[in-house]
Design a protein around this motif. Structure first.
Motif, PDB file in Angstrom:
ATOM      1  N   VAL A   6       0.842  -1.201   0.000  1.00 52.71           N
ATOM      2  CA  VAL A   6       0.000   0.000   0.000  1.00 52.71           C
ATOM      3  C   VAL A   6       0.876   1.249   0.000  1.00 52.71           C
ATOM      4  CG1 VAL A   6      -1.733   1.298   1.322  1.00 52.71           C
ATOM      5  CG2 VAL A   6      -1.837  -1.205   1.248  1.00 52.71           C
ATOM      6  N   LEU A   8       0.833   5.726   0.028  1.00 55.09           N
ATOM      7  CA  LEU A   8       0.086   6.949   0.274  1.00 55.09           C
ATOM      8  C   LEU A   8      -0.286   7.531  -1.082  1.00 55.09           C
ATOM      9  CD1 LEU A   8      -0.780   9.342   2.165  1.00 55.09           C
ATOM     10  CD2 LEU A   8       1.468  10.315   1.698  1.00 55.09           C
ATOM     11  N   TYR A 130      -5.223   6.000   0.739  1.00 56.24           N
ATOM     12  CA  TYR A 130      -4.290   4.910   0.493  1.00 56.24           C
ATOM     13  C   TYR A 130      -4.640   4.233  -0.826  1.00 56.24           C
ATOM     14  CZ  TYR A 130      -3.770   5.529   5.542  1.00 56.24           C
ATOM     15  OH  TYR A 130      -3.572   6.060   6.795  1.00 56.24           O
TER      16      TYR A 130
END
Length: 177
Positions: A6, A8, A130
């Protein structure tokens, strides 16, 4: 999210002034130029939010419908999507009062809105978006997505995966090994 890693996508502070109006029904993901549904928004108050101010309201299970409308946040999106929610019979869920640091998380396709701020205090909220590391940037199909591509992906192009300095890797299942 069901992602192996994941990143940002971006974060932002949202301050609703005393007497500020409601935020119309919308889907966040209409702004994001990606080919995936593996995107999540965290919404976290930075100050206590009273029952009077309240948190967001979600149309439960609406994320399963995917891309419902290209309408940006507006009075038109509010009318159109409120009617859609009623026709589909989605349950509306809100969490009322929240403490600073509490958080809600929702899929980028979840229909949601937020109430007005009838108090004399600023409603201070932080959001963090995310995105799955393997998401692919797509050619923007709207001005909203074009704007996000330019502002949040630091010169990256359609066909690439998010990996600019603005989009650091936050989690990888490989880190657990």
């Amino acid at each position: 999210m069901g992602a192996k890693a994941v990143r940002l996508y971006y974060d932002q502070a949202l301050f609703k002034e005393p007497g500020g109006g409601r935020t119309p029904w919308h889907q966040d993901q209409i702004y994001w130029p990606f080919n995936t549904d593996k995107m999540i928004t965290m919404w976290m108050p930075l100050v206590p939010i009273s029952e009077e101010v309240g948190s967001m309201t979600f149309a439960s299970e609406s994320q399963k419908m995917g891309y419902i409308s290209k309408l940006v946040i507006s009075d038109e999106s509010d009318r159109t999507l409120a009617g859609y929610i009623e026709r589909k019979g989605f349950e509306k869920v809100t969490y009322g009062a929240m403490e600073a640091g509490d958080a809600t998380f929702h899929s980028g396709w979840t229909l949601h809105n937020a109430p007005s701020n009838p108090t004399d205090q600023m409603r201070k909220v932080m959001t963090v978006i995310y995105v799955a590391d393997d998401a692919v940037i797509v050619e923007p199909d709207s001005n909203a997505r074009r704007s996000d591509l330019e502002a949040c992906l630091s010169g990256q192009k359609p066909g690439e995966t998010p990996s600019s300095p603005l989009n650091p890797l936050l989690y990888s299942e490989d880190w657990e090994r």
